[in-house]
Design a protein around this motif. Structure first.
Motif, PDB file in Angstrom:
ATOM      1  N   PHE A  11       0.839  -1.206   0.000  1.00 30.73           N
ATOM      2  CA  PHE A  11       0.000   0.000   0.000  1.00 30.73           C
ATOM      3  C   PHE A  11       0.871   1.252   0.000  1.00 30.73           C
ATOM      4  N   ALA A  12       1.877   1.293   0.860  1.00 28.53           N
ATOM      5  CA  ALA A  12       2.760   2.462   0.962  1.00 28.53           C
ATOM      6  C   ALA A  12       3.531   2.677  -0.339  1.00 28.53           C
ATOM      7  N   ALA A  13       4.056   1.597  -0.931  1.00 30.04           N
ATOM      8  CA  ALA A  13       4.834   1.726  -2.163  1.00 30.04           C
ATOM      9  C   ALA A  13       3.973   2.219  -3.324  1.00 30.04           C
ATOM     10  N   VAL A  14       2.797   1.640  -3.467  1.00 30.97           N
ATOM     11  CA  VAL A  14       1.920   2.032  -4.569  1.00 30.97           C
ATOM     12  C   VAL A  14       1.435   3.463  -4.390  1.00 30.97           C
ATOM     13  N   THR A  15       1.057   3.838  -3.169  1.00 29.91           N
ATOM     14  CA  THR A  15       0.565   5.196  -2.964  1.00 29.91           C
ATOM     15  C   THR A  15       1.669   6.226  -3.161  1.00 29.91           C
ATOM     16  N   ALA A  16       2.886   5.901  -2.811  1.00 30.98           N
ATOM     17  CA  ALA A  16       3.988   6.835  -3.049  1.00 30.98           C
ATOM     18  C   ALA A  16       4.171   7.054  -4.545  1.00 30.98           C
ATOM     19  N   MET A  17       4.077   5.978  -5.324  1.00 32.26           N
ATOM     20  CA  MET A  17       4.210   6.098  -6.765  1.00 32.26           C
ATOM     21  C   MET A  17       3.052   6.903  -7.350  1.00 32.26           C
ATOM     22  N   VAL A  18       1.829   6.632  -6.888  1.00 32.30           N
ATOM     23  CA  VAL A  18       0.674   7.379  -7.371  1.00 32.30           C
ATOM     24  C   VAL A  18       0.803   8.844  -6.995  1.00 32.30           C
ATOM     25  N   LEU A  19       1.262   9.115  -5.789  1.00 29.63           N
ATOM     26  CA  LEU A  19       1.444  10.492  -5.338  1.00 29.63           C
ATOM     27  C   LEU A  19       2.403  11.232  -6.256  1.00 29.63           C
ATOM     28  N   LEU A  20       3.526  10.620  -6.577  1.00 29.00           N
ATOM     29  CA  LEU A  20       4.514  11.289  -7.412  1.00 29.00           C
ATOM     30  C   LEU A  20       3.993  11.553  -8.810  1.00 29.00           C
ATOM     31  N   THR A  21       3.208  10.645  -9.361  1.00 31.28           N
ATOM     32  CA  THR A  21       2.689  10.869 -10.700  1.00 31.28           C
ATOM     33  C   THR A  21       1.465  11.764 -10.683  1.00 31.28           C
ATOM     34  N   GLY A  22       0.675  11.745  -9.609  1.00 32.40           N
ATOM     35  CA  GLY A  22      -0.549  12.533  -9.564  1.00 32.40           C
ATOM     36  C   GLY A  22      -0.324  13.995  -9.264  1.00 32.40           C
ATOM     37  N   CYS A  23       0.727  14.351  -8.557  1.00 30.09           N
ATOM     38  CA  CYS A  23       0.940  15.737  -8.142  1.00 30.09           C
ATOM     39  C   CYS A  23       1.851  16.509  -9.065  1.00 30.09           C
ATOM     40  N   PHE A  24       2.338  15.892 -10.092  1.00 30.21           N
ATOM     41  CA  PHE A  24       3.239  16.601 -10.981  1.00 30.21           C
ATOM     42  C   PHE A  24       2.694  16.538 -12.399  1.00 30.21           C
ATOM     43  N   GLY A  25       2.648  17.685 -13.028  1.00 26.80           N
ATOM     44  CA  GLY A  25       2.162  17.758 -14.397  1.00 26.80           C
ATOM     45  C   GLY A  25       3.306  17.636 -15.369  1.00 26.80           C
ATOM     46  N   ASP A  26       3.080  18.138 -16.572  1.00 31.55           N
ATOM     47  CA  ASP A  26       4.122  18.111 -17.597  1.00 31.55           C
ATOM     48  C   ASP A  26       5.353  18.861 -17.117  1.00 31.55           C
ATOM     49  N   GLY A  27       6.524  18.310 -17.368  1.00 36.51           N
ATOM     50  CA  GLY A  27       7.762  18.957 -16.989  1.00 36.51           C
ATOM     51  C   GLY A  27       8.093  18.818 -15.514  1.00 36.51           C
ATOM     52  N   GLY A  28       7.343  18.018 -14.765  1.00 39.72           N
ATOM     53  CA  GLY A  28       7.637  17.788 -13.369  1.00 39.72           C
ATOM     54  C   GLY A  28       7.296  18.955 -12.460  1.00 39.72           C
ATOM     55  N   SER A 135      -8.302  -1.724   0.861  1.00 38.44           N
ATOM     56  CA  SER A 135      -7.822  -0.354   0.585  1.00 38.44           C
ATOM     57  C   SER A 135      -7.787  -0.026  -0.904  1.00 38.44           C
ATOM     58  N   ARG A 136      -8.643  -0.621  -1.678  1.00 36.20           N
ATOM     59  CA  ARG A 136      -8.635  -0.407  -3.121  1.00 36.20           C
ATOM     60  C   ARG A 136      -9.058   1.016  -3.517  1.00 36.20           C
ATOM     61  N   LEU A 137     -10.003   1.591  -2.790  1.00 41.33           N
ATOM     62  CA  LEU A 137     -10.476   2.930  -3.159  1.00 41.33           C
ATOM     63  C   LEU A 137      -9.377   3.980  -3.018  1.00 41.33           C
ATOM     64  N   ALA A 138      -8.565   3.871  -1.986  1.00 41.73           N
ATOM     65  CA  ALA A 138      -7.475   4.830  -1.784  1.00 41.73           C
ATOM     66  C   ALA A 138      -6.459   4.754  -2.921  1.00 41.73           C
ATOM     67  N   LEU A 139      -6.222   3.564  -3.422  1.00 42.66           N
ATOM     68  CA  LEU A 139      -5.215   3.381  -4.471  1.00 42.66           C
ATOM     69  C   LEU A 139      -5.631   4.010  -5.794  1.00 42.66           C
ATOM     70  N   ASN A 140      -6.923   4.270  -5.976  1.00 49.25           N
ATOM     71  CA  ASN A 140      -7.408   4.832  -7.230  1.00 49.25           C
ATOM     72  C   ASN A 140      -7.307   6.354  -7.307  1.00 49.25           C
ATOM     73  N   LEU A 141      -7.028   7.010  -6.193  1.00 48.90           N
ATOM     74  CA  LEU A 141      -6.994   8.469  -6.176  1.00 48.90           C
ATOM     75  C   LEU A 141      -5.697   8.999  -6.791  1.00 48.90           C
ATOM     76  N   ASP A 142      -5.801  10.068  -7.591  1.00 48.96           N
ATOM     77  CA  ASP A 142      -4.608  10.689  -8.176  1.00 48.96           C
ATOM     78  C   ASP A 142      -3.664  11.202  -7.093  1.00 48.96           C
ATOM     79  N   ILE A 143      -4.224  11.842  -6.079  1.00 48.30           N
ATOM     80  CA  ILE A 143      -3.434  12.301  -4.943  1.00 48.30           C
ATOM     81  C   ILE A 143      -3.870  11.422  -3.784  1.00 48.30           C
ATOM     82  N   SER A 144      -3.133  10.387  -3.571  1.00 50.10           N
ATOM     83  CA  SER A 144      -3.585   9.354  -2.644  1.00 50.10           C
ATOM     84  C   SER A 144      -3.318   9.710  -1.185  1.00 50.10           C
ATOM     85  N   PRO A 145      -4.191   9.215  -0.315  1.00 48.14           N
ATOM     86  CA  PRO A 145      -3.910   9.317   1.109  1.00 48.14           C
ATOM     87  C   PRO A 145      -2.975   8.167   1.450  1.00 48.14           C
ATOM     88  N   ASN A 146      -1.744   8.444   1.793  1.00 54.48           N
ATOM     89  CA  ASN A 146      -0.799   7.353   2.030  1.00 54.48           C
ATOM     90  C   ASN A 146      -0.571   7.098   3.509  1.00 54.48           C
TER      91      ASN A 146
END
Length: 191
Positions: A11-28, A135-146
């Motif tokens: 859960f922690a690993a996946v949410t960290a990855m989702v967080l990094l991709t969800g909070c950054f747009g083009d160009g980081g 915890s499937r619903l949390a994993l679907n959020l762009d900015i996840s609660p980790n």
């Protein structure tokens, strides 16, 4: 116990990855402000929440999409979580204080047994909770609660406005909810 640790680590690993991709747009470049575990997105930075729906703890079903036009405060919790017990009264008090402003609350119970979750809620909160032991619903959020507890606030258009990755107090949560509730929804052509 080993399965729970493995699930928590995954859960922690996946949410960290989702967080990094969800909070950054083009160009980081960051899309939202993250200060002290509170991610706040201005209206022009918000992304739509994925489907948040499921079976309620006490039976029946719930779909956040049916709440469009209301601010929805989604709290992720578990009966085994001491900070969740500490924040329950503050969540209920904020719910009672803001519900006349077209604000609704939803709990999402994670990594728990149904019986323990129902016993935890009894006499603590009056709003519904979805049972999501995986915890499937949390994993679907762009900015996840980790973390657990965590609170996600959706604006009236169903977009992620704020994510709080810690236990909340009424003094901290209510002003955020009231600010989002006071926002005017976008004109129909901009939704």
């Amino acid at each position: 116990m080993a399965a729970r640790r493995l699930a928590a680590g995954l859960f922690a690993a996946v949410t960290a990855m989702v967080l990094l991709t969800g909070c950054f747009g083009d160009g980081g470049k960051p899309q939202c402000d993250n200060v002290d575990g509170i991610v706040q997105c201005r209206p022009d930075q918000r992304t739509g929440a994925p489907d948040i729906a499921g079976e309620l703890l006490k039976g029946g079903s719930y779909d956040v999409a049916d709440q469009r036009g209301q601010v929805v405060v989604v709290n992720f919790w578990g009966s085994w979580c001491a900070p969740c017990r500490a924040e329950a009264d503050d969540l209920e008090a904020t719910y009672q204080a803001t519900k006349l402003s077209r604000v609704t609350f939803l709990g999402i119970n994670v990594q728990d047994s149904r019986d323990k979750a129902i016993a935890f809620e009894e006499g603590r909160v009056s709003y519904p909770s979805i049972f999501d032991p995986g915890s499937r619903l949390a994993l679907n959020l762009d900015i996840s609660p980790n973390t657990i507890p965590a609170t996600v606030i959706l604006d009236r258009e169903g977009r992620i406005a704020t994510v709080i990755r810690a236990a909340v107090t009424q003094d901290g949560l209510q002003p955020i909810v009231e600010r989002i509730a006071a926002e005017s929804p976008a004109p129909a052509g901009q939704r």
